[in-house]
Design a protein around this motif. Structure first.
Motif, PDB file in Angstrom:
ATOM      1  N   LEU A  21       0.815  -1.214   0.000  1.00  0.00           N
ATOM      2  CA  LEU A  21       0.000   0.000   0.000  1.00  0.00           C
ATOM      3  C   LEU A  21       0.851   1.269   0.000  1.00  0.00           C
ATOM      4  O   LEU A  21       0.655   2.167  -0.822  1.00  0.00           O
ATOM      5  CB  LEU A  21      -0.930  -0.014   1.217  1.00  0.00           C
ATOM      6  CG  LEU A  21      -1.843   1.195   1.403  1.00  0.00           C
ATOM      7  CD1 LEU A  21      -2.797   1.343   0.224  1.00  0.00           C
ATOM      8  CD2 LEU A  21      -2.627   1.060   2.704  1.00  0.00           C
ATOM      9  N   TRP A  50      -6.500  -4.193  -4.217  1.00  0.00           N
ATOM     10  CA  TRP A  50      -6.960  -2.945  -3.626  1.00  0.00           C
ATOM     11  C   TRP A  50      -6.521  -1.705  -4.400  1.00  0.00           C
ATOM     12  O   TRP A  50      -6.991  -0.615  -4.119  1.00  0.00           O
ATOM     13  CB  TRP A  50      -6.452  -2.827  -2.191  1.00  0.00           C
ATOM     14  CG  TRP A  50      -5.009  -3.185  -2.049  1.00  0.00           C
ATOM     15  CD1 TRP A  50      -4.506  -4.380  -1.646  1.00  0.00           C
ATOM     16  CD2 TRP A  50      -3.890  -2.369  -2.367  1.00  0.00           C
ATOM     17  NE1 TRP A  50      -3.133  -4.350  -1.682  1.00  0.00           N
ATOM     18  CE2 TRP A  50      -2.730  -3.119  -2.122  1.00  0.00           C
ATOM     19  CE3 TRP A  50      -3.745  -1.061  -2.827  1.00  0.00           C
ATOM     20  CZ2 TRP A  50      -1.451  -2.626  -2.327  1.00  0.00           C
ATOM     21  CZ3 TRP A  50      -2.473  -0.563  -3.032  1.00  0.00           C
ATOM     22  CH2 TRP A  50      -1.349  -1.349  -2.784  1.00  0.00           C
ATOM     23  N   SER A  51      -5.597  -1.826  -5.367  1.00  0.00           N
ATOM     24  CA  SER A  51      -5.083  -0.615  -6.024  1.00  0.00           C
ATOM     25  C   SER A  51      -6.163   0.105  -6.831  1.00  0.00           C
ATOM     26  O   SER A  51      -6.115   1.322  -6.993  1.00  0.00           O
ATOM     27  CB  SER A  51      -3.876  -0.933  -6.899  1.00  0.00           C
ATOM     28  OG  SER A  51      -4.189  -1.878  -7.887  1.00  0.00           O
ATOM     29  N   GLU A  53      -9.163   0.566  -5.847  1.00  0.00           N
ATOM     30  CA  GLU A  53      -9.835   1.420  -4.875  1.00  0.00           C
ATOM     31  C   GLU A  53      -8.966   2.622  -4.508  1.00  0.00           C
ATOM     32  O   GLU A  53      -9.457   3.741  -4.364  1.00  0.00           O
ATOM     33  CB  GLU A  53     -10.170   0.619  -3.623  1.00  0.00           C
ATOM     34  CG  GLU A  53     -11.264  -0.411  -3.834  1.00  0.00           C
ATOM     35  CD  GLU A  53     -12.584   0.263  -4.216  1.00  0.00           C
ATOM     36  OE1 GLU A  53     -13.203   0.889  -3.336  1.00  0.00           O
ATOM     37  OE2 GLU A  53     -12.959   0.181  -5.394  1.00  0.00           O
ATOM     38  N   PRO A 269     -12.502  -0.046   5.007  1.00  0.00           N
ATOM     39  CA  PRO A 269     -11.809  -0.294   3.738  1.00  0.00           C
ATOM     40  C   PRO A 269     -11.133   0.981   3.245  1.00  0.00           C
ATOM     41  O   PRO A 269     -11.349   2.071   3.789  1.00  0.00           O
ATOM     42  CB  PRO A 269     -12.950  -0.730   2.801  1.00  0.00           C
ATOM     43  CG  PRO A 269     -14.182  -0.129   3.401  1.00  0.00           C
ATOM     44  CD  PRO A 269     -13.964  -0.136   4.880  1.00  0.00           C
ATOM     45  N   VAL A 270     -10.328   0.849   2.216  1.00  0.00           N
ATOM     46  CA  VAL A 270      -9.440   1.944   1.794  1.00  0.00           C
ATOM     47  C   VAL A 270     -10.184   3.246   1.546  1.00  0.00           C
ATOM     48  O   VAL A 270      -9.802   4.309   2.065  1.00  0.00           O
ATOM     49  CB  VAL A 270      -8.645   1.533   0.538  1.00  0.00           C
ATOM     50  CG1 VAL A 270      -7.955   2.745  -0.085  1.00  0.00           C
ATOM     51  CG2 VAL A 270      -7.600   0.487   0.899  1.00  0.00           C
TER      52      VAL A 270
END
Length: 351
Positions: A21, A50-51, A53, A269-270
């Motif tokens: 991250l 996750w990238s 997001e 979450p992000v």
């Protein structure tokens, strides 16, 4: 300086990085520079789910391509074959910002199978990396390089295209979601202070607490929380992290014995975390990814460093000029920081 004639034909730069991250946050100034140089927003190829997001709605990112399966043989990986097809169809410059040998080997393999011409690619490892150079400055130096297939004069860079602090973006839906979460958790009416005690391998903290150079002892966090409560009695003190960090957060909350200490390891979450950080009074964190998010969102921040590298290499930078206090003297472990140091640093932000 290159010539200022402007791009001959706008192209989409592809940036490849298989980082965690914090690594992906720190490469944001590179994406901004490449967008300006080549005329179109970047494609980001990363590993992990996750990238997309992280970069959703980002003006310098057109698409995110993500590899989710790890180390699966090519013959049994439809995902990798699809990625090879995408790479083969891409016709712009390729910036490989990965510098770890194992990941770089996989990236070279993908490019070779996709038959991406070597002259369209540049690799950050070929640039001459310096251990005393901040990663953002290194990335900006990398972004000023030009693959051999193109003329540098046709794709110039300008001083105003180089911003040295990562920035992330929210939209109205993100902010509405963060507001709803704050109300649902009862955090909307008082100052909010976030604490990030864990890192990516702290899920069995009781086994690693003496060997992990980034682990700050539970009793230190508890002392910090009690001092925070004394300074801001009405504040909500929220221990955050990934779900696997729940156990260490629970141990800290129990040791602190303060009713205002809450845990949020399963419902941030992000995108929601970004919205909460934008609203937060401040954050105290070990050297890990969420601290990069806090700086990018303008949240006042104290970072506790330990292990191999310190802020000279991985220091957080605020695009809004918000205060960031760095503690620790790597390669000493973070446990060398005494609670009074962290308390004084946080109180310098709390006034």
């Amino acid at each position: 300086m290159p010539s200022q004639n402007g791009p001959a034909r706008p192209l989409v730069p592809l940036v490849v990085r298989f980082g965690r991250l914090g690594d992906m946050v720190l490469q944001e100034p590179l994406l901004h520079l490449l967008h300006r140089r080549w005329g179109k927003p970047c494609i980001v190829l990363s590993r992990g789910g996750w990238s997309s997001e992280l970069y959703r709605g980002h003006p310098d990112v057109a698409e995110t391509w993500q590899l989710l399966a790890r180390n699966r043989p090519l013959a049994f990986s439809p995902e990798r074959w699809r990625m090879i097809a995408k790479l083969r169809a891409h016709d712009g410059p390729v910036y490989v910002a990965e510098d770890t040998r194992g990941s770089l080997k996989r990236i070279r393999w993908l490019l070779r199978f996709a038959r991406v011409p070597r002259e369209r690619c540049v690799f950050i490892r070929d640039m001459g990396l310096r251990t005393d150079e901040h990663w953002v400055d290194q990335a900006l130096r990398f972004g000023r390089t030009t693959p051999a297939a193109y003329r540098e004069a046709d794709y110039p860079w300008r001083d105003e295209d180089m911003r040295t602090a990562p920035r992330l973006y929210l939209d109205a839906d993100d902010r509405a979601d963060a507001d709803a979460w704050l109300r649902a958790r009862g955090f909307a009416e008082a100052p909010l202070v976030l604490l990030q005690p864990g890192n990516w391998h702290v899920h069995r903290w009781w086994e690693r607490r003496d060997s992990d150079p980034k682990f700050w002892p539970v009793e230190n966090w508890a002392a910090l929380l009690r001092a925070m409560h004394e300074t801001l009695p009405a504040a909500n003190l929220v221990l955050c992290g990934a779900p696997v960090e729940s156990a260490v957060c629970e141990a800290i909350a129990n040791a602190a014995g303060v009713a205002q200490v809450k845990i949020a390891t399963r419902d941030l979450p992000v995108r929601r975390l970004l919205g909460v950080l934008e609203r937060a009074h401040g954050m105290v964190s070990v050297d890990t990814g969420p601290a990069h998010l806090a700086a990018a969102m303008g949240c006042p921040l104290v970072v506790l460093y330990g292990g191999k590298y310190g802020p000279d290499k991985w220091g957080r930078r605020s695009p809004f000029g918000k205060p960031i206090v760095n503690l620790g003297a790597p390669p000493q472990p973070v446990s060398a920081i005494v609670p009074d140091q962290a308390i004084a640093a946080w109180r310098s932000l709390a006034v």
